[in-house]
Scaffold this active site. Structure first.
Site, short mmCIF file in Angstrom:
data_model
loop_
_atom_site.label_atom_id
_atom_site.label_comp_id
_atom_site.label_asym_id
_atom_site.label_seq_id
_atom_site.Cartn_x
_atom_site.Cartn_y
_atom_site.Cartn_z
N ASP A 11 0.96 -1.28 -0.03
CA ASP A 11 0.04 0.04 0.17
C ASP A 11 0.78 1.12 -0.05
O ASP A 11 1.83 1.39 1.04
CB ASP A 11 -0.98 0.04 1.34
CG ASP A 11 -1.88 -1.16 1.42
OD1 ASP A 11 -2.00 -1.59 0.12
OD2 ASP A 11 -2.66 -1.27 2.25
N ASP A 130 -13.52 -4.77 -2.02
CA ASP A 130 -13.21 -4.74 -0.36
C ASP A 130 -14.60 -5.22 0.17
O ASP A 130 -15.51 -4.58 0.25
CB ASP A 130 -12.75 -3.32 -0.01
CG ASP A 130 -11.43 -2.89 -0.47
OD1 ASP A 130 -10.68 -3.78 -0.76
OD2 ASP A 130 -11.48 -1.68 -0.71
#
Length: 252
Positions: A11, A130
């Site tokens: 990330d 997600d």
């Protein structure tokens, strides 16, 4: 039998690798180019970069990171985050990404999946989801904006729709497992795999090498994603693959 993949996920925010728990409490991990090259040498099968920068300057830094990484990388690189249109996809692929990952923009404009698949080939298009379990509705729903916004789109419906639209791969993050290191959401992933024929990358919950063995023994997903356990050196790609071999799982 297809060999299973182990994929580190980085990330990236404003040019730095960060990691949190359930998408919160981000901490600095290191330089993305250095980490990418480390995982390349460590036996990773692919890499995923997710750009979580909030600013235009941060997104510009990401292009520089991708370009610097791709020049030295010998494994496929998937890039996601902040991708809004075909021009964004073109820019990322031109600067070294092998695949792109769409999430919020695909939910907002599903036709983007078809357009991207037709222009670049479905092998380039990964749809990231997600997934949040809503206890009140007793079902899994898609979230957007880094897991902060809950939608009314059922995960089990969406995975089938994106396959029809031209997605070549799915990246499923189980939000309630993310960063918890208690194991993958086996039941959820297995059900998704029954609904689609495209490869699935499982994300969220991998806390040790045995969790990857359980993932591949109990589901037919193609790959497992790992972040903090690798970044914090709690285990290594090699250790995960050794454990998988012991469990009778074919690895690359």
């Amino acid at each position: 039998m297809i060999k299973k993949r182990v994929i580190p996920c980085l990330d990236v925010k404003d040019g730095r690798v960060v990691k949190g728990i359930q998408f919160q409490s981000l901490r600095d991990i290191g330089n993305p180019v250095d980490l990418a090259l480390y995982y390349n040498e460590a036996g990773a099968d692919e890499l995923v970069f997710l750009d979580i920068s909030k600013t235009e300057a941060g997104h510009d830094l990401m292009i520089e990171v991708i370009e610097a990484t791709a020049k030295q990388l010998f494994i496929p690189l998937t890039v996601g985050g902040g991708i809004q249109n075909l021009d964004d996809i073109t820019q990322l692929l031109n600067h070294g990404a092998d695949k792109i990952s769409l999430n919020s923009s695909a939910l907002k404009h599903p036709e983007l999946i078809r357009q991207a698949s037709e222009k670049f080939g479905r092998q380039c298009i990964c749809i990231a989801i997600d997934s949040f379990y809503d206890k009140d509705r007793k079902d899994y729903f898609c979230t957007t904006h880094g897991g902060k916004k809950l939608t009314d789109v059922r995960v089990y419906d969406w995975v089938q729709e994106v396959e029809l639209l031209g997605a070549g791969e799915l990246l499923i993050t189980s939000m309630h497992h993310d960063g918890m290191k208690q194991g993958f959401d086996i039941e959820h992933l297995a059900k998704i795999k029954q609904l689609v024929n495209i490869p699935i990358i499982a994300s969220g919950g991998g806390g040790n090498a045995q969790h990857f063995v359980e993932l591949f023994q109990q589901t037919d997903v193609s790959a497992g994603l790992a972040a903090s356990i690798l970044h914090d050196q709690e285990t290594t790609v090699a250790e995960i693959k050794d454990k998988m071999r012991e469990g009778g799982i074919l690895v690359r």
